[in-house]
Motif scaffolding. Structure first.
Motif, PDB file in Angstrom:
ATOM      1  N   ALA A 150      37.708  31.201  10.738  1.00 58.88           N
ATOM      2  CA  ALA A 150      37.335  32.241  12.112  1.00 58.88           C
ATOM      3  C   ALA A 150      35.587  33.091  11.440  1.00 58.88           C
ATOM      4  CB  ALA A 150      37.984  33.263  10.975  1.00 58.88           C
ATOM      5  N   MET A 151      35.659  33.364  12.171  1.00 57.34           N
ATOM      6  CA  MET A 151      34.731  34.425  12.335  1.00 57.34           C
ATOM      7  C   MET A 151      34.795  35.785  13.106  1.00 57.34           C
ATOM      8  SD  MET A 151      31.210  32.379  13.416  1.00 57.34           S
ATOM      9  CE  MET A 151      29.671  33.440  13.065  1.00 57.34           C
ATOM     10  N   ASP A 152      33.716  36.460  12.570  1.00 56.28           N
ATOM     11  CA  ASP A 152      33.620  38.598  13.377  1.00 56.28           C
ATOM     12  C   ASP A 152      32.808  37.833  14.784  1.00 56.28           C
ATOM     13  OD1 ASP A 152      35.895  40.098  12.855  1.00 56.28           O
ATOM     14  OD2 ASP A 152      34.403  40.589  10.984  1.00 56.28           O
ATOM     15  N   ALA A 153      33.277  38.003  15.980  1.00 62.03           N
ATOM     16  CA  ALA A 153      31.711  37.630  16.391  1.00 62.03           C
ATOM     17  C   ALA A 153      32.146  37.762  17.890  1.00 62.03           C
ATOM     18  CB  ALA A 153      31.725  35.779  16.953  1.00 62.03           C
ATOM     19  N   GLU A 154      32.296  39.160  17.546  1.00 56.41           N
ATOM     20  CA  GLU A 154      32.979  40.066  18.925  1.00 56.41           C
ATOM     21  C   GLU A 154      31.515  39.917  20.898  1.00 56.41           C
ATOM     22  OE1 GLU A 154      33.164  44.639  17.650  1.00 56.41           O
ATOM     23  OE2 GLU A 154      34.269  43.513  16.218  1.00 56.41           O
ATOM     24  N   TRP A 155      30.354  40.183  20.100  1.00 61.20           N
ATOM     25  CA  TRP A 155      29.717  39.625  20.659  1.00 61.20           C
ATOM     26  C   TRP A 155      28.537  38.325  20.785  1.00 61.20           C
ATOM     27  CZ3 TRP A 155      29.454  43.884  17.391  1.00 61.20           C
ATOM     28  CH2 TRP A 155      28.350  43.583  16.589  1.00 61.20           C
ATOM     29  N   GLY A 156      29.546  37.578  20.265  1.00 62.52           N
ATOM     30  CA  GLY A 156      28.908  36.106  20.003  1.00 62.52           C
ATOM     31  C   GLY A 156      28.928  35.687  18.791  1.00 62.52           C
ATOM     32  N   LEU A 157      28.335  34.404  18.700  1.00 62.94           N
ATOM     33  CA  LEU A 157      28.196  34.009  17.314  1.00 62.94           C
ATOM     34  C   LEU A 157      26.775  34.909  16.294  1.00 62.94           C
ATOM     35  CD1 LEU A 157      27.786  30.141  17.694  1.00 62.94           C
ATOM     36  CD2 LEU A 157      29.930  32.019  16.857  1.00 62.94           C
ATOM     37  N   ALA A 200      23.697  35.962  21.856  1.00 60.71           N
ATOM     38  CA  ALA A 200      23.888  37.406  21.462  1.00 60.71           C
ATOM     39  C   ALA A 200      24.709  37.771  22.906  1.00 60.71           C
ATOM     40  CB  ALA A 200      22.968  38.607  20.971  1.00 60.71           C
ATOM     41  N   PHE A 201      25.708  37.985  23.013  1.00 59.93           N
ATOM     42  CA  PHE A 201      26.356  39.140  24.293  1.00 59.93           C
ATOM     43  C   PHE A 201      25.947  40.387  24.540  1.00 59.93           C
ATOM     44  CE2 PHE A 201      27.689  34.340  24.369  1.00 59.93           C
ATOM     45  CZ  PHE A 201      26.806  34.236  25.875  1.00 59.93           C
ATOM     46  N   ASN A 217      22.523  45.599  16.794  1.00 51.67           N
ATOM     47  CA  ASN A 217      23.742  45.574  16.126  1.00 51.67           C
ATOM     48  C   ASN A 217      24.396  47.447  16.419  1.00 51.67           C
ATOM     49  OD1 ASN A 217      24.030  47.708  13.963  1.00 51.67           O
ATOM     50  ND2 ASN A 217      22.676  46.236  12.855  1.00 51.67           N
ATOM     51  N   PRO A 218      25.263  47.339  16.809  1.00 50.34           N
ATOM     52  CA  PRO A 218      25.978  48.470  17.813  1.00 50.34           C
ATOM     53  C   PRO A 218      26.104  49.999  16.764  1.00 50.34           C
ATOM     54  CG  PRO A 218      27.029  46.636  18.229  1.00 50.34           C
ATOM     55  CD  PRO A 218      26.300  46.689  16.603  1.00 50.34           C
ATOM     56  N   GLN A 274      21.759  49.144  26.419  1.00 50.39           N
ATOM     57  CA  GLN A 274      21.438  48.228  25.288  1.00 50.39           C
ATOM     58  C   GLN A 274      19.847  47.770  25.278  1.00 50.39           C
ATOM     59  OE1 GLN A 274      25.390  45.208  24.552  1.00 50.39           O
ATOM     60  NE2 GLN A 274      23.224  44.357  23.427  1.00 50.39           N
ATOM     61  N   ASN A 275      18.911  47.833  24.065  1.00 50.52           N
ATOM     62  CA  ASN A 275      17.869  47.466  24.854  1.00 50.52           C
ATOM     63  C   ASN A 275      17.538  45.802  24.326  1.00 50.52           C
ATOM     64  OD1 ASN A 275      15.201  48.466  24.845  1.00 50.52           O
ATOM     65  ND2 ASN A 275      14.399  48.371  22.477  1.00 50.52           N
ATOM     66  N   SER A 276      18.303  45.279  24.541  1.00 50.06           N
ATOM     67  CA  SER A 276      18.072  43.710  25.024  1.00 50.06           C
ATOM     68  C   SER A 276      16.708  43.780  25.574  1.00 50.06           C
ATOM     69  CB  SER A 276      18.962  42.915  24.858  1.00 50.06           C
ATOM     70  OG  SER A 276      19.086  43.343  26.056  1.00 50.06           O
ATOM     71  N   SER A 277      15.609  42.455  25.895  1.00 51.43           N
ATOM     72  CA  SER A 277      14.486  42.089  26.564  1.00 51.43           C
ATOM     73  C   SER A 277      15.395  42.700  27.781  1.00 51.43           C
ATOM     74  CB  SER A 277      13.992  41.673  26.171  1.00 51.43           C
ATOM     75  OG  SER A 277      13.254  41.358  25.402  1.00 51.43           O
ATOM     76  N   ILE A 278      16.256  41.772  28.194  1.00 52.94           N
ATOM     77  CA  ILE A 278      16.754  41.137  29.572  1.00 52.94           C
ATOM     78  C   ILE A 278      17.849  43.032  30.154  1.00 52.94           C
ATOM     79  CG2 ILE A 278      19.019  40.693  30.865  1.00 52.94           C
ATOM     80  CD1 ILE A 278      18.573  38.519  28.689  1.00 52.94           C
TER      81      ILE A 278
END
Length: 971
Positions: free
Chosen positions: A111-118, A127-128, A475-476, A527-531
């Motif tokens: 399992a993983m905590d991957a709420e917005w992706g791995l 990162a989504f 991160n959030p 969000q401050n992602s490049s996209i």
């Protein structure tokens, strides 16, 4: 034993009343095979092995081997059922997973905590968008796509269950741990998004987990650090906090995670965690809601649980409450011993134990662990970072961007020619992608100052201000608030100038702005992602729509669902090939060909741009300005376009005049230009000369007539410094006599025609049309094109005389002239005839970068429309993009070059006959195809250091690149 198996099957398939699931989410399509596998595994287990299945242990793949090896005894000796991976890297995790799985008698559930992706836990992964961003999207299909991509990534990495989505309804803006992890504060929106996400992720073959039951959204405390209290009534909890669970259960969520909360309305024992409460886990979740899937505790090492009791006791209490899997126990051996002791005392029945263990095994079968295979390490990084991921991210982010305020319709930016735009960057993270994206559309000046008053002074000359607020996108939980200095700057600027504030953090940041009345525009980019930055710039300039809705309330002004849906002005968008049905791997062939061009000394450097359907999907700079390799080519460097000037300056002005009814294509040149009356050219039509079918000579070397008898430049025509009648600067320290352009027109008027009517490319008509346009327009072609096209298109690099607009370092030199000007031609037009017309030629003289060439070509593809403005009609575009003399073996349209009619010509032979473009002597080419929607721009200075270098031409490199582009279209 047979009776027990029958009872289990009945329980698993039973349909509950009320909000119960109609089907157990753990049952696979192959139920008979699944049941047989579960029974065989269970029957072969010892008591300790069965109890071990209840535990899921955390692993950090970044930890040293001595730490990760400590997990091995828990697998081999204590038979744990699963692992939850956290911080590390994908390849390290995959290797550890394979190593651990090889040690386990029963395949481990990972399992993983991957709420917005791995990327929530691992480096080098995708990162989504965060849930709060997804909450702004109206189209839930996009949320489903995000869930699917996240599921595919988990599956590729050997992760069977993802602890997502977070279905908490974030009613409390001060929530320290949920916030951006929530889809918002509206229960229906949160529910719909959760269901969509689950549908996508579980559809990809990865089990989901709704959390944090019964609801962690309305608290200002973090259960990692303490036990938060949720003080609401059961009625409120049913209608808000627990509402999404009723729907996600019905949607088939594979598991639910129970939070460490104190909820007196559900269990009135003081300070008693919900994760340990039978009233919550069994009576409400399992019985009242009828949930049949896996039930996880939240991490048992969190203070919200661990503060309550000792290790081992906590685990036993959690199991007795009804949980199936005990997550991240503080002491697994001690916990197993406690549960075994309770079993042996009869406090835990075999039925109770088998129910949880068999549910776990059912889940393992559902996840494919009945046919376990090790993770394939080859291409792992590539598989977790595919173009398809970015396509989904871009779609989601573009749909989330939200306009919260749009007074005076300040958005999108209209009438660029009237705007002097400043950009101000606030926050503690980079806004460079935003700034660079803004500069794709207009001339933007970045202003930096220490104080609000200093900003006011520096902004005096500007009439439109864009403020970007940028904080970390890591991160959030990162800081998102404005500082007092930033608030003062915003309020001061907004009071004085038309201002757009673009916020690249969570919406709650707006609480800090007590006064937003003076802000004409507010954009929430989340969000401050490049996209996110790139897309938000595209929204501001009307390249993409604004469709998002605010998922939370921010005070009285910005209510939940606040939204101004604005359309597009049909300016160029920017993205990646796969967004427009093209293969980025195939387009890498352009890189290879450009490297070939550089290696074979075809040119010192260049720019290549590809757009499709109005979106630039490839834009790169290669090489250097010269072969000294001192200055790399940048995307904002400008090149001499040479004969591309014909279709980017003279032709659009002619099309405008034609559209206004000022002339017809069958009009005679003598009608347009009185100077031609009585000449052999007076009866040639506009259509004929622009089709290169008017019997004009190809070229006249006007400059040779200005040499004296000794072969040197005659003092009759030149001076080394400007004088009253010598002010036409053809190069550094070289000034031509002012009346020589009139002589050029006279020479053309008096020149002979070809002996017969045949297709022959000629520059001469463009000298004449320049004369016509300037005579009727009352200004030179430089001013006419700027005022009628380039300024409003936002093509701020395009124009004549670049030295008057740019630093010399931004202009690529074109030749070392050893035959006329006797110097490096740098910032002056290469073409001799255009240089003699004060560097403003109808056939040459234009400079630009590839991006601004693409704007003109896109305007053509849009039949004269761009940026909210109509330049001419579709009928006019059709009239000029028609080959009128194809039957006579003349491939040209009216001004536009067209594809070859035979085997030799300007294209790869793989474009439609509707396509059009032009090439330039300096090593340039642009082409557009209405059928495929593709625009191609190639800029180089192949004439440097000498125009005798024809390797680019003989190699057909430009058309070979065009072939790569066409082949990159995905069928």
């Amino acid at each position: 034993m047979l009776k027990e198996r029958f009872v289990l099957v009945v329980v698993l398939l039973l349909t509950f009343t009320g909000f119960a699931q109609t089907r157990n989410p753990l049952i696979a399509k192959e139920l008979t095979e699944q049941q047989a596998w579960v029974d065989s595994i269970y029957d072969g287990m010892t008591l300790k092995e069965k109890i071990g299945q209840l535990f899921m242990v955390d692993v950090f793949s970044r930890d040293p081997k001595s730490v990760t090896d400590a997990v091995k005894p828990l697998i081999e000796k204590h038979h744990i059922g699963g692992l939850i991976f956290s911080k590390g890297g994908p390849v390290r995790q995959a290797r550890l997973t394979n190593e651990y799985q090889a040690l386990s008698k029963v395949p481990l559930m990972v399992a993983m905590d991957a709420e917005w992706g791995l990327a929530m836990r691992l480096d080098s992964t995708y990162a989504f968008p965060w849930n709060m961003t997804l909450g702004a999207i109206s189209d839930n299909k996009l949320v489903e796509q995000v869930g699917k991509q996240i599921g595919l990534h988990n599956k590729r990495l050997g992760v069977h269950i993802n602890f997502a989505p977070d279905v908490d309804i974030n009613v409390n803006p001060e929530n320290p741990i949920i916030g951006n992890r929530s889809f918002g504060e509206d229960r229906d929106n949160v529910t719909d998004k959760s269901v969509a996400f689950i549908r996508g992720m579980q559809g990809a073959g990865v089990l989901g987990s709704a959390k944090h039951f019964p609801g962690h959204g309305d608290t200002n405390q973090d259960s990692h650090k303490t036990l938060p209290t949720i003080p609401f009534s059961r009625k409120r909890l049913d209608s808000i906090e627990m509402y999404p669970y009723k729907k996600v259960i019905d949607a088939g969520i594979a598991s639910i995670m129970v939070a460490h909360l104190n909820v007196p309305a559900l269990d009135n024992r003081p300070g008693y965690p919900t994760s340990l409460s039978k009233k919550v886990v069994t009576d409400i979740l399992k019985d009242s809601l009828g949930y049949q899937g896996l039930i996880f505790t939240d991490a048992l090492n969190m203070k919200g649980a661990s503060n309550y009791d000792a290790p081992g006791e906590i685990d036993l209490a959690a199991f007795n409450a009804g949980n199936d899997i005990l997550l991240m126990s503080e002491n697994v051996p001690k916990a197993i011993a406690k549960i075994e002791e309770a079993y042996n005392k009869g406090e835990i029945t075999e039925k109770r134990l088998s129910r949880s263990v068999k549910k776990i095994l059912f889940a393992k079968f559902k996840a494919g662990l009945n046919n376990y295979k090790p993770i394939e390490l080859q291409n792992l990084y590539e598989d977790l970072n595919k173009p398809e991921d970015e396509v989904v991210y871009r779609k989601a982010m573009a749909s989330a961007l939200t306009v919260l305020k749009n007074d005076q319709a300040i958005l999108p930016v209209k009438n660029i020619e009237d705007k002097k735009i400043a950009y101000i960057e606030l926050g503690d993270d980079s806004g460079t992608p935003f700034y660079n994206a803004l500069k794709k559309y207009a001339e933007i000046t970045k202003i930096e100052a220490a104080s609000a008053s200093e900003y006011s002074t520096k902004l005096e000359a500007f009439n439109y201000v864009i403020i970007g607020f940028h904080r970390s996108n890591d991160n959030p939980w990162k800081s998102y608030k404005f500082t007092s200095r930033e608030i003062e700057i915003i309020e001061t600027i907004a009071a004085a100038k038309p201002t757009v504030l673009d916020v690249f953090v969570r919406p709650y940041a707006l609480f800090d702005l007590e006064n937003t009345s003076n802000l004409e525009g507010v954009v929430m980019s989340y969000q401050n992602s490049s996209i996110a930055q790139e897309l938000s710039a595209q929204l501001i300039f009307g390249a993409i729509e604004a469709k998002g809705k605010l998922p939370v309330s921010v005070g009285e002004e910005f209510k939940i669902n606040t939204s101004y849906e604005i359309g597009t002005l049909r300016r160029l968008k920017y993205g990646i090939p796969e967004e427009e049905g093209m293969d980025s791997e195939q387009l890498k062939g352009i890189d290879n060909l450009m490297k070939e061009g550089l290696t074979d000394v075809m040119f010192p450097g260049g720019q290549v741009l590809v757009a499709r359907h109005g979106r630039v999907i490839y834009e790169k700079a290669f090489g250097y300005h010269t072969y000294t390799k001192k200055q790399p080519v940048q995307l904002d460097d400008v090149y001499d376009l040479a004969s591309m000037t014909k279709i980017l300056a003279t032709l659009p002005m002619l099309m405008k005049r034609y559209d206004e009814g000022k002339f017809k294509l069958d009009d005679k040149l003598g009608t347009l230009l009185p100077v031609l009356q009585g000449s052999n050219k007076q009866n040639i039509t506009v259509k004929e000369v622009l089709s290169h079918y008017g019997r004009l000579k190809p070229w006249i070397p006007f400059y040779t007539a200005t040499f004296d008898d000794s072969g040197k430049l005659s003092k009759k025509y030149y001076r080394t410094r400007p004088e009253e009648n010598f002010s036409l600067k053809v190069a550094e320290d070289l000034y031509l006599r002012n009346d020589y352009p009139d002589s050029i027109v006279k020479i053309i008027a008096d020149s002979d025609l070809l002996s017969r009517r045949v297709y022959k490319y000629s520059d001469l008509s463009y000298f004449l049309f320049k004369e016509y346009l300037e005579n009727t327009g009352g200004k030179d072609l430089d001013h006419l094109t700027q005022e009628n096209y380039y300024q409003s298109l936002g093509a701020h690099t395009m124009g004549y005389k670049p030295l008057s607009r740019f630093a010399k370092s931004k202009i690529v030199p074109s030749e070392n002239d050893t035959y006329w000007r006797m110097q490096q031609v740098h910032g002056y037009v290469h073409d001799m005839g255009a240089a003699m017309e004060d560097n403003i030629g109808g056939h040459a003289g234009l400079f630009s970068n590839a991006n601004d060439v693409a704007k003109m070509m896109q305007m053509y593809l849009q039949n004269g429309y761009y940026g909210g403005k109509r330049y001419f009609s579709k009928e006019t575009m059709n009239a000029f993009n028609t080959c009128y003399y194809c039957k006579d073996d003349v491939r040209r349209g009216v001004g536009f070059d067209k594809p070859q009619l035979g085997t030799v010509g300007p294209t790869c032979g793989c474009v439609s006959m509707e396509s059009f473009g032009h090439s330039g002597f300096t090593g340039t080419l642009t082409w557009a195809d209405p059928e495929s929607g593709i625009i191609y721009v190639f800029l180089s200075n192949r004439t440097f250091p000498t125009a005798d270098n024809r390797k680019l031409i003989s190699s057909d490199l430009r058309t070979r690149i065009q072939e790569v582009i066409e082949n990159a279209v995905i069928p």
